[in-house]
Design a protein around this motif. Structure first.
Motif, short mmCIF file in Angstrom:
data_model
loop_
_atom_site.label_atom_id
_atom_site.label_comp_id
_atom_site.label_asym_id
_atom_site.label_seq_id
_atom_site.Cartn_x
_atom_site.Cartn_y
_atom_site.Cartn_z
N ILE A 1 46.59 50.92 34.58
CA ILE A 1 47.49 50.78 35.72
C ILE A 1 46.94 49.67 36.62
O ILE A 1 45.76 49.69 36.98
CB ILE A 1 47.57 52.12 36.50
CG1 ILE A 1 48.13 53.22 35.58
CG2 ILE A 1 48.43 51.95 37.74
CD1 ILE A 1 48.16 54.60 36.22
N ALA A 2 47.79 48.70 36.95
CA ALA A 2 47.33 47.55 37.74
C ALA A 2 47.01 47.97 39.17
O ALA A 2 47.72 48.79 39.76
CB ALA A 2 48.39 46.46 37.73
N ASN A 3 45.94 47.40 39.68
CA ASN A 3 45.48 47.71 41.03
C ASN A 3 46.06 46.68 42.01
O ASN A 3 45.40 45.73 42.39
CB ASN A 3 43.96 47.71 41.04
CG ASN A 3 43.40 48.20 42.35
OD1 ASN A 3 44.10 48.83 43.13
ND2 ASN A 3 42.14 47.89 42.58
N THR A 4 47.31 46.88 42.38
CA THR A 4 48.04 45.91 43.21
C THR A 4 47.86 46.20 44.70
O THR A 4 47.57 47.33 45.08
CB THR A 4 49.53 45.94 42.84
OG1 THR A 4 49.94 47.31 42.67
CG2 THR A 4 49.79 45.19 41.55
N PRO A 5 48.06 45.17 45.54
CA PRO A 5 47.91 45.35 46.99
C PRO A 5 49.15 46.03 47.59
O PRO A 5 50.08 46.38 46.86
CB PRO A 5 47.79 43.92 47.50
CG PRO A 5 48.59 43.11 46.53
CD PRO A 5 48.39 43.78 45.19
N GLU A 6 49.16 46.20 48.89
CA GLU A 6 50.33 46.74 49.58
C GLU A 6 51.55 45.85 49.34
O GLU A 6 51.44 44.63 49.40
CB GLU A 6 50.06 46.78 51.09
CG GLU A 6 49.11 47.87 51.53
CD GLU A 6 49.68 49.26 51.32
OE1 GLU A 6 50.73 49.57 51.92
OE2 GLU A 6 49.09 50.02 50.54
N LEU B 1 48.32 39.10 40.28
CA LEU B 1 47.81 40.34 40.86
C LEU B 1 47.43 41.39 39.82
O LEU B 1 46.66 42.31 40.12
CB LEU B 1 48.85 40.95 41.80
CG LEU B 1 49.25 40.11 43.01
CD1 LEU B 1 50.37 40.81 43.77
CD2 LEU B 1 48.05 39.87 43.92
N GLY B 2 48.01 41.30 38.61
CA GLY B 2 47.70 42.31 37.59
C GLY B 2 48.77 42.34 36.52
O GLY B 2 49.81 41.71 36.65
N VAL B 3 48.48 43.10 35.45
CA VAL B 3 49.45 43.21 34.35
C VAL B 3 49.31 44.58 33.70
O VAL B 3 48.22 45.15 33.65
CB VAL B 3 49.24 42.07 33.32
CG1 VAL B 3 47.88 42.14 32.66
CG2 VAL B 3 50.36 42.03 32.27
N GLU B 4 50.43 45.11 33.25
CA GLU B 4 50.47 46.38 32.52
C GLU B 4 51.30 46.15 31.27
O GLU B 4 52.32 45.46 31.31
CB GLU B 4 51.13 47.48 33.36
CG GLU B 4 50.34 47.80 34.63
CD GLU B 4 51.14 48.59 35.65
OE1 GLU B 4 52.39 48.68 35.50
OE2 GLU B 4 50.53 49.10 36.60
N SER B 5 50.89 46.77 30.15
CA SER B 5 51.58 46.48 28.90
C SER B 5 51.51 47.65 27.94
O SER B 5 50.48 48.32 27.84
CB SER B 5 50.92 45.24 28.27
OG SER B 5 51.72 44.71 27.26
N ALA B 6 52.61 47.93 27.26
CA ALA B 6 52.66 48.95 26.21
C ALA B 6 53.75 48.58 25.22
O ALA B 6 54.77 48.00 25.61
CB ALA B 6 52.92 50.33 26.81
#
Lengths: 108, 108
Positions: A4-9, A46-51
């Motif tokens: 799970i990407a750790n994104t900012p507000e 900021l991040g990436v999620e993939s499945a």
């Protein structure tokens, strides 16, 4: 493996890329790894999620629309986009979104 | 098996739900199927895409923030949300987004 990407507000931006692969690897795996490395080095990433399970879903997160635009114009990424259409994907859809709100849950 | 959602022209809304499961099923599979059926019957529902590979990513698409709010308040969905925190998920993140632009590719 993705996390799970750790994104900012919020607000920030998300690009949802949903795809169906064609048969065979044809250099896809190697290029996909390179693209994740390259994207992570871009300004505003900021991040990436993939499945992938039948359909593949990759969500990348960005500070701004400008950062998304710059990544889309990246030279290696443009080659990957071209190969995506000619070889790797049967179909895909890309959605550019503004993340307005988020919330989460975690144990321990 | 999930497919690429057939969404209308933007703007519309997306809820990106990224999760890490706990061990064991504990009724998760059955409830997940019920939630997809129920969500699809909600006013303003536009489609859903889902894949799990380590992390799970489910993106549901909606006509409006009101439709998203109403679905979150659905009685069976609220029970599922509660069980999600108590049993099924180690952690999750929900992001509510406005889809501003989309484009796609498909063969044949």
């Amino acid at each position: 493996m993705s996390e799970i990407a750790n994104t900012p507000e919020p607000p920030y931006y998300a690009v949802i890329f949903t795809s169906e692969r064609s048969d065979g690897d044809n250099g896809y795996g190697e290029m996909a790894e390179e693209m994740v490395r390259l994207a992570a080095a871009q300004p505003g990433f900021l991040g990436v999620e993939s499945a992938r399970e039948g359909v593949g879903i990759t969500v990348s997160y960005w500070e701004s629309l400008e950062a998304i635009h710059n990544w889309k114009q990246n030279e290696r990424h443009m080659i990957a986009q071209q190969k995506g259409m000619s070889e790797w994907y049967l179909r895909y859809k890309t959605r550019v979104c503004k993340v307005e709100r988020d919330y989460g849950f975690g144990r321990g």
